[in-house]
Design a protein around this motif. Structure first.
Motif, short mmCIF file in Angstrom:
data_model
loop_
_atom_site.label_atom_id
_atom_site.label_comp_id
_atom_site.label_asym_id
_atom_site.label_seq_id
_atom_site.Cartn_x
_atom_site.Cartn_y
_atom_site.Cartn_z
N MET A 294 -5.83 -9.93 13.75
CA MET A 294 -5.98 -9.31 12.46
C MET A 294 -5.47 -7.88 12.53
O MET A 294 -5.61 -7.22 13.54
N SER A 295 -4.90 -7.44 11.46
CA SER A 295 -4.52 -6.04 11.36
C SER A 295 -4.64 -5.61 9.90
O SER A 295 -4.66 -6.43 8.99
N ILE A 296 -4.75 -4.33 9.73
CA ILE A 296 -4.82 -3.74 8.41
C ILE A 296 -3.59 -2.85 8.25
O ILE A 296 -3.33 -1.98 9.07
N LYS A 297 -2.83 -3.10 7.21
CA LYS A 297 -1.65 -2.30 6.92
C LYS A 297 -1.98 -1.36 5.77
O LYS A 297 -2.56 -1.77 4.77
N ILE A 298 -1.63 -0.11 5.93
CA ILE A 298 -1.87 0.87 4.87
C ILE A 298 -0.67 0.87 3.93
O ILE A 298 0.46 1.08 4.35
N ARG A 299 -0.93 0.60 2.67
CA ARG A 299 0.11 0.48 1.64
C ARG A 299 0.17 1.69 0.72
O ARG A 299 0.78 1.64 -0.34
N LEU A 300 -0.47 2.77 1.08
CA LEU A 300 -0.59 3.92 0.19
C LEU A 300 0.78 4.48 -0.20
O LEU A 300 1.00 4.82 -1.36
N GLY A 301 1.70 4.56 0.75
CA GLY A 301 3.03 5.09 0.44
C GLY A 301 3.73 4.29 -0.64
O GLY A 301 4.31 4.85 -1.58
N TYR A 302 3.67 2.98 -0.53
CA TYR A 302 4.28 2.09 -1.53
C TYR A 302 3.62 2.30 -2.89
O TYR A 302 4.30 2.38 -3.92
N THR A 303 2.30 2.39 -2.91
CA THR A 303 1.57 2.57 -4.16
C THR A 303 1.91 3.90 -4.81
O THR A 303 2.11 3.98 -6.02
N LYS B 297 -8.49 16.60 -3.06
CA LYS B 297 -9.09 17.64 -2.22
C LYS B 297 -9.22 17.19 -0.76
O LYS B 297 -10.28 17.31 -0.13
N VAL B 298 -8.11 16.64 -0.25
CA VAL B 298 -8.02 16.26 1.16
C VAL B 298 -6.81 16.96 1.76
O VAL B 298 -5.92 17.43 1.04
N ARG B 299 -6.77 17.01 3.08
CA ARG B 299 -5.63 17.65 3.76
C ARG B 299 -4.35 16.86 3.47
O ARG B 299 -4.34 15.63 3.57
N PRO B 300 -3.27 17.55 3.14
CA PRO B 300 -2.00 16.84 2.95
C PRO B 300 -1.60 16.01 4.16
O PRO B 300 -1.04 14.93 4.01
N ASN B 301 -1.91 16.51 5.37
CA ASN B 301 -1.56 15.76 6.58
C ASN B 301 -2.23 14.40 6.61
O ASN B 301 -1.67 13.44 7.13
N LEU B 302 -3.43 14.29 6.05
CA LEU B 302 -4.11 13.00 6.00
C LEU B 302 -3.32 12.01 5.15
O LEU B 302 -3.08 10.87 5.57
N ILE B 303 -2.86 12.44 4.00
CA ILE B 303 -2.09 11.57 3.11
C ILE B 303 -0.77 11.19 3.77
O ILE B 303 -0.37 10.02 3.76
N TYR B 304 -0.09 12.16 4.38
CA TYR B 304 1.17 11.87 5.06
C TYR B 304 0.96 10.88 6.21
O TYR B 304 1.73 9.94 6.36
N ASP B 305 -0.08 11.09 7.01
CA ASP B 305 -0.37 10.18 8.11
C ASP B 305 -0.69 8.77 7.61
O ASP B 305 -0.26 7.78 8.20
N LEU B 306 -1.45 8.67 6.52
CA LEU B 306 -1.74 7.36 5.94
C LEU B 306 -0.46 6.66 5.52
O LEU B 306 -0.25 5.48 5.80
N CYS B 307 0.41 7.39 4.84
CA CYS B 307 1.65 6.79 4.34
C CYS B 307 2.60 6.39 5.45
O CYS B 307 3.38 5.45 5.29
N GLU B 308 2.53 7.07 6.58
CA GLU B 308 3.40 6.78 7.70
C GLU B 308 2.75 5.81 8.70
O GLU B 308 3.34 5.51 9.74
N GLY B 309 1.55 5.33 8.40
CA GLY B 309 0.88 4.37 9.28
C GLY B 309 0.37 4.97 10.57
O GLY B 309 0.17 4.26 11.55
#
Length: 78
Positions: free
Chosen positions: A1-10, A26-38
């Motif tokens: 099983m794995s979980i793929k983060i689709r935030l960038g696509y969304t 109100k979160v760190r931009p690096n968090l969003i970038y890291d999520l989008c880049e997996g």
């Protein structure tokens, strides 16, 4: 099983920038970038809830967890 983060696509589909989401949620931009880049291995549930709710507020669309995360089951047949 794995979980793929689709935030960038969304975000791309919604025409929302990573910086705008980070600012509004109100979160760190690096968090969003890291999520989008997996690059994220762990994500706090409150933070995930905040991101989904912020996307809803910014766009007026009814986003859910499946717009941010995708479950990919193992293909093991034993």
């Amino acid at each position: 099983m794995s979980i793929k983060i689709r935030l960038g696509y969304t975000l791309d589909a919604a025409s929302v920038t990573k910086n705008a989401l980070a600012r509004e949620a109100k979160v760190r931009p690096n968090l969003i970038y890291d999520l989008c880049e997996g690059k994220t291995k762990r994500l706090d549930l409150d933070t995930l809830n905040n991101i989904v709710n912020t996307l809803r507020a910014m766009t007026g669309n009814d986003y859910t967890l499946t717009d941010v995360l995708e479950y990919i089951p193992n293909d093991d047949k034993g």
